[in-house]
Scaffold this active site. Structure first.
Site, PDB file in Angstrom:
ATOM      1  CB  CYS A   1       9.707  -3.559   0.845  1.00  0.00           C
ATOM      2  SG  CYS A   1       9.582  -2.448  -0.230  1.00  0.00           S
TER       3      CYS A   1
ATOM      4  CB  CYS B   1       3.489   1.479   0.603  1.00  0.00           C
ATOM      5  SG  CYS B   1       3.356  -0.379   1.599  1.00  0.00           S
TER       6      CYS B   1
END
Length: 289
Positions: free
Chosen positions: A227, A76
Protein backbone atom coordinates in the site's frame (compact mmCIF):
# COMPACT_ATOMS: atom_id res chain seq x y z
CA UNK A 1 -20.34 -4.20 -24.16
CA UNK A 2 -16.77 -5.38 -24.73
CA UNK A 3 -14.26 -3.69 -22.42
CA UNK A 4 -10.51 -3.53 -23.09
CA UNK A 5 -8.37 -3.55 -19.96
CA UNK A 6 -4.80 -3.75 -18.73
CA UNK A 7 -3.83 -5.75 -15.65
CA UNK A 8 -0.96 -4.15 -13.70
CA UNK A 9 0.65 -4.28 -10.29
CA UNK A 10 2.88 -2.12 -8.12
CA UNK A 11 4.81 -4.24 -5.60
CA UNK A 12 2.05 -6.86 -5.77
CA UNK A 13 -0.80 -4.40 -5.22
CA UNK A 14 -2.78 -5.22 -8.37
CA UNK A 15 -5.07 -3.19 -10.58
CA UNK A 16 -7.43 -3.35 -13.53
CA UNK A 17 -6.75 -0.21 -15.61
CA UNK A 18 -9.39 1.16 -18.00
CA UNK A 19 -8.84 3.81 -20.68
CA UNK A 20 -11.56 6.43 -20.42
CA UNK A 21 -9.27 9.02 -22.00
CA UNK A 22 -9.41 7.96 -25.65
CA UNK A 23 -12.81 6.26 -25.57
CA UNK A 24 -16.14 6.90 -23.91
CA UNK A 25 -16.92 4.51 -21.08
CA UNK A 26 -20.29 4.20 -19.40
CA UNK A 27 -20.44 5.14 -15.70
CA UNK A 28 -19.43 2.07 -13.72
CA UNK A 29 -21.70 0.86 -10.96
CA UNK A 30 -20.39 -0.55 -7.71
CA UNK A 31 -21.66 -3.98 -8.75
CA UNK A 32 -19.72 -3.79 -12.03
CA UNK A 33 -16.51 -2.80 -10.22
CA UNK A 34 -16.95 -5.71 -7.82
CA UNK A 35 -17.54 -8.10 -10.71
CA UNK A 36 -14.43 -6.96 -12.60
CA UNK A 37 -12.30 -7.18 -9.44
CA UNK A 38 -13.59 -10.65 -8.51
CA UNK A 39 -10.66 -13.09 -8.53
CA UNK A 40 -12.83 -16.11 -9.39
CA UNK A 41 -15.41 -14.79 -11.86
CA UNK A 42 -13.79 -11.56 -13.12
CA UNK A 43 -10.29 -10.29 -13.86
CA UNK A 44 -9.21 -9.99 -10.25
CA UNK A 45 -7.70 -6.92 -8.58
CA UNK A 46 -7.34 -4.99 -5.36
CA UNK A 47 -8.52 -1.85 -7.14
CA UNK A 48 -9.74 -0.52 -10.48
CA UNK A 49 -8.08 2.56 -12.03
CA UNK A 50 -9.93 4.74 -14.52
CA UNK A 51 -7.91 7.04 -16.82
CA UNK A 52 -9.83 10.18 -17.82
CA UNK A 53 -9.33 13.66 -19.24
CA UNK A 54 -8.60 16.29 -16.57
CA UNK A 55 -11.21 18.71 -15.31
CA UNK A 56 -8.78 21.19 -13.69
CA UNK A 57 -6.18 23.52 -15.19
CA UNK A 58 -2.57 22.38 -15.07
CA UNK A 59 -3.27 18.64 -15.06
CA UNK A 60 -2.41 16.27 -17.91
CA UNK A 61 -4.79 13.51 -16.86
CA UNK A 62 -7.35 12.56 -14.25
CA UNK A 63 -7.54 9.22 -12.57
CA UNK A 64 -10.16 7.67 -10.37
CA UNK A 65 -9.67 4.75 -8.00
CA UNK A 66 -12.25 2.17 -6.96
CA UNK A 67 -11.68 -0.46 -4.29
CA UNK A 68 -12.67 -4.05 -4.97
CA UNK A 69 -15.76 -3.51 -2.81
CA UNK A 70 -17.02 -1.03 -5.43
CA UNK A 71 -16.42 2.15 -3.45
CA UNK A 72 -14.50 5.10 -4.90
CA UNK A 73 -11.51 6.29 -2.83
CA UNK A 74 -9.27 9.34 -2.77
CA UNK A 75 -5.77 8.13 -3.58
CA UNK A 76 -3.54 5.11 -4.17
CA UNK A 77 0.24 5.41 -4.32
CA UNK A 78 0.90 2.07 -6.01
CA UNK A 79 -1.89 2.80 -8.47
CA UNK A 80 -0.35 6.17 -9.27
CA UNK A 81 2.87 4.46 -10.35
CA UNK A 82 0.95 2.06 -12.57
CA UNK A 83 -1.01 4.99 -13.96
CA UNK A 84 2.05 6.81 -15.33
CA UNK A 85 3.43 3.61 -16.86
CA UNK A 86 0.05 2.98 -18.51
CA UNK A 87 -0.27 6.42 -20.11
CA UNK A 88 3.32 6.30 -21.39
CA UNK A 89 3.12 2.73 -22.69
CA UNK A 90 -0.15 3.48 -24.50
CA UNK A 91 1.20 6.60 -26.19
CA UNK A 92 -1.05 9.01 -24.31
CA UNK A 93 1.98 11.12 -23.37
CA UNK A 94 5.68 11.30 -24.10
CA UNK A 95 6.46 13.24 -20.94
CA UNK A 96 8.66 11.72 -18.26
CA UNK A 97 6.71 13.70 -15.64
CA UNK A 98 2.96 14.16 -15.68
CA UNK A 99 0.56 16.04 -13.44
CA UNK A 100 -2.51 14.02 -12.56
CA UNK A 101 -5.80 15.12 -11.05
CA UNK A 102 -6.98 12.89 -8.23
CA UNK A 103 -9.89 13.26 -5.86
CA UNK A 104 -7.99 15.39 -3.33
CA UNK A 105 -5.87 17.51 -5.69
CA UNK A 106 -3.12 17.22 -8.32
CA UNK A 107 -0.04 15.00 -7.95
CA UNK A 108 3.17 14.76 -9.99
CA UNK A 109 4.40 11.38 -11.27
CA UNK A 110 7.85 10.85 -12.81
CA UNK A 111 9.14 7.83 -14.73
CA UNK A 112 12.85 7.27 -14.11
CA UNK A 113 15.34 5.79 -16.58
CA UNK A 114 15.54 2.59 -14.51
CA UNK A 115 11.80 2.01 -14.95
CA UNK A 116 10.84 2.95 -11.41
CA UNK A 117 8.29 5.68 -10.83
CA UNK A 118 8.66 8.52 -8.32
CA UNK A 119 5.42 9.96 -6.97
CA UNK A 120 5.13 13.30 -5.21
CA UNK A 121 2.60 12.17 -2.62
CA UNK A 122 2.08 15.60 -1.10
CA UNK A 123 2.41 16.57 2.55
CA UNK A 124 0.92 14.39 5.30
CA UNK A 125 -1.81 15.73 7.56
CA UNK A 126 -1.78 14.88 11.27
CA UNK A 127 -4.62 17.02 12.64
CA UNK A 128 -7.23 14.45 13.79
CA UNK A 129 -10.27 16.33 12.48
CA UNK A 130 -8.73 16.49 8.99
CA UNK A 131 -7.83 12.78 8.79
CA UNK A 132 -10.74 12.47 9.84
CA UNK A 133 -10.53 10.96 13.35
CA UNK A 134 -12.78 11.78 16.30
CA UNK A 135 -10.37 12.33 19.20
CA UNK A 136 -12.99 13.82 21.52
CA UNK A 137 -12.70 12.55 25.09
CA UNK A 138 -9.37 10.80 24.46
CA UNK A 139 -6.15 11.48 26.34
CA UNK A 140 -3.36 11.31 23.80
CA UNK A 141 0.28 10.87 24.72
CA UNK A 142 3.25 12.54 23.09
CA UNK A 143 6.08 10.69 21.42
CA UNK A 144 8.54 12.98 19.69
CA UNK A 145 6.49 15.47 17.69
CA UNK A 146 3.54 13.09 17.34
CA UNK A 147 0.45 12.46 19.44
CA UNK A 148 -0.55 8.83 19.91
CA UNK A 149 -4.20 8.03 20.50
CA UNK A 150 -5.59 5.08 22.48
CA UNK A 151 -7.92 2.82 20.51
CA UNK A 152 -9.58 -0.25 22.03
CA UNK A 153 -9.13 -3.14 19.58
CA UNK A 154 -10.51 -6.57 20.42
CA UNK A 155 -10.14 -5.93 24.15
CA UNK A 156 -6.63 -4.45 23.96
CA UNK A 157 -5.68 -0.76 23.88
CA UNK A 158 -3.56 0.06 20.82
CA UNK A 159 -1.69 3.37 20.56
CA UNK A 160 -1.98 4.74 17.05
CA UNK A 161 -0.78 7.64 14.96
CA UNK A 162 -3.45 9.11 12.69
CA UNK A 163 -2.31 10.42 9.30
CA UNK A 164 -3.99 11.53 6.10
CA UNK A 165 -2.24 11.06 2.77
CA UNK A 166 -5.37 12.24 0.99
CA UNK A 167 -6.94 9.12 2.52
CA UNK A 168 -7.09 8.17 6.22
CA UNK A 169 -4.51 5.96 7.96
CA UNK A 170 -4.05 4.58 11.47
CA UNK A 171 -0.45 3.48 12.09
CA UNK A 172 0.85 1.45 15.00
CA UNK A 173 4.33 0.13 15.70
CA UNK A 174 4.50 -3.61 16.39
CA UNK A 175 7.36 -5.89 17.46
CA UNK A 176 6.95 -8.35 14.59
CA UNK A 177 4.82 -7.39 11.59
CA UNK A 178 4.87 -10.91 10.17
CA UNK A 179 3.57 -12.51 13.37
CA UNK A 180 1.02 -9.81 14.20
CA UNK A 181 -2.68 -10.66 13.82
CA UNK A 182 -3.28 -8.11 11.05
CA UNK A 183 -6.35 -9.87 9.70
CA UNK A 184 -7.92 -9.88 13.17
CA UNK A 185 -7.14 -6.33 14.31
CA UNK A 186 -7.24 -4.80 10.83
CA UNK A 187 -11.01 -5.10 10.27
CA UNK A 188 -11.75 -3.82 13.78
CA UNK A 189 -9.59 -0.72 13.28
CA UNK A 190 -10.90 -0.13 9.74
CA UNK A 191 -14.48 0.13 10.97
CA UNK A 192 -13.92 1.81 14.33
CA UNK A 193 -16.62 4.50 14.67
CA UNK A 194 -14.03 7.16 15.50
CA UNK A 195 -13.08 7.03 11.82
CA UNK A 196 -16.23 8.31 10.06
CA UNK A 197 -14.86 7.42 6.60
CA UNK A 198 -13.31 4.15 7.84
CA UNK A 199 -9.52 3.87 7.78
CA UNK A 200 -6.51 2.02 6.40
CA UNK A 201 -4.77 0.20 9.26
CA UNK A 202 -0.97 0.00 9.14
CA UNK A 203 1.23 -2.31 11.23
CA UNK A 204 4.89 -1.25 11.14
CA UNK A 205 7.94 -3.04 12.51
CA UNK A 206 10.99 -0.78 12.84
CA UNK A 207 14.08 -2.71 11.70
CA UNK A 208 16.48 0.25 11.81
CA UNK A 209 16.26 4.02 11.47
CA UNK A 210 16.16 3.59 7.69
CA UNK A 211 14.23 0.32 7.29
CA UNK A 212 10.80 -1.04 8.24
CA UNK A 213 8.58 -4.02 7.58
CA UNK A 214 4.97 -3.07 6.90
CA UNK A 215 1.59 -4.72 6.51
CA UNK A 216 -1.56 -2.74 5.72
CA UNK A 217 -5.21 -3.73 6.03
CA UNK A 218 -6.78 -1.47 3.42
CA UNK A 219 -10.18 0.12 3.74
CA UNK A 220 -12.54 -1.70 1.41
CA UNK A 221 -9.92 -4.15 0.12
CA UNK A 222 -8.56 -6.08 3.11
CA UNK A 223 -4.88 -6.85 3.51
CA UNK A 224 -2.97 -6.17 0.28
CA UNK A 225 0.56 -7.09 -0.75
CA UNK A 226 1.56 -3.42 -0.64
CA UNK A 227 0.00 0.00 0.00
CA UNK A 228 1.78 3.12 -1.23
CA UNK A 229 -0.14 5.67 0.82
CA UNK A 230 0.16 3.31 3.79
CA UNK A 231 3.93 3.21 3.37
CA UNK A 232 4.04 7.02 3.28
CA UNK A 233 1.80 7.35 6.33
CA UNK A 234 3.89 4.84 8.28
CA UNK A 235 7.18 6.55 7.45
CA UNK A 236 5.77 9.99 8.25
CA UNK A 237 4.51 8.74 11.61
CA UNK A 238 7.83 7.02 12.35
CA UNK A 239 9.88 10.13 11.54
CA UNK A 240 7.53 12.33 13.55
CA UNK A 241 7.81 9.95 16.52
CA UNK A 242 11.60 10.11 16.32
CA UNK A 243 11.96 6.43 15.35
CA UNK A 244 13.04 6.85 11.69
CA UNK A 245 15.25 9.00 9.47
CA UNK A 246 14.74 9.69 5.76
CA UNK A 247 15.07 7.91 3.38
CA UNK A 248 13.32 4.75 4.56
CA UNK A 249 13.19 1.39 2.80
CA UNK A 250 9.74 -0.16 3.29
CA UNK A 251 9.49 -3.93 2.89
CA UNK A 252 6.04 -5.27 2.05
CA UNK A 253 4.88 -8.75 1.09
CA UNK A 254 4.79 -7.62 -2.54
CA UNK A 255 8.09 -5.76 -2.81
CA UNK A 256 10.10 -2.79 -1.64
CA UNK A 257 9.32 0.93 -1.72
CA UNK A 258 11.59 3.85 -0.88
CA UNK A 259 10.04 6.79 0.97
CA UNK A 260 11.78 10.14 1.47
CA UNK A 261 10.49 12.99 3.63
CA UNK A 262 12.13 16.12 5.01
CA UNK A 263 9.44 16.38 7.65
CA UNK A 264 11.85 16.60 10.56
CA UNK A 265 12.63 20.10 9.29
CA UNK A 266 9.34 21.02 7.65
CA UNK A 267 6.14 19.00 8.07
CA UNK A 268 4.71 20.77 5.02
CA UNK A 269 7.31 19.04 2.82
CA UNK A 270 5.94 16.43 0.40
CA UNK A 271 6.66 12.74 0.77
CA UNK A 272 8.37 11.19 -2.25
CA UNK A 273 7.70 7.53 -3.01
CA UNK A 274 9.78 5.45 -5.44
CA UNK A 275 8.92 1.95 -6.56
CA UNK A 276 8.14 -0.39 -9.46
CA UNK A 277 5.17 -0.55 -11.84
CA UNK A 278 4.56 -3.68 -13.91
CA UNK A 279 2.18 -4.62 -16.72
CA UNK A 280 0.97 -8.21 -16.32
CA UNK A 281 -1.32 -8.66 -19.34
CA UNK A 282 -3.97 -7.03 -21.48
CA UNK A 283 -7.34 -8.39 -22.47
CA UNK A 284 -10.99 -7.87 -23.33
CA UNK A 285 -13.94 -8.75 -21.12
CA UNK A 286 -17.69 -8.42 -21.40
CA UNK A 287 -18.77 -5.60 -19.10
CA UNK A 288 -21.12 -7.12 -16.53
CA UNK A 289 -24.67 -5.83 -16.59
Amino acid sequence: MKLSFTKMHGAGNDFVVLDGYTRALPPLTGAQVRALADRHFGIGADQLLLVEKPTVDGADFKYRIFNCDGGEVEHCGNGARCFVKFVRDHGLTGKASVRVEVKHGVITLTMQDNGEVVVDMGAPVFEPARVPFDASGLDGRREGADTLWPLPVNGVTRWISVVSMGNPHAVQIVDDAEAFAVRVDGPAIERDPRFPQRVNAGFMQVVSRHEVNLRVYERGAGETLACGTGACAAVAAGIRRGRLDSPVTVHTHGGTLTISWNGARDERAPLMMAGPATTVFEGVIELPA
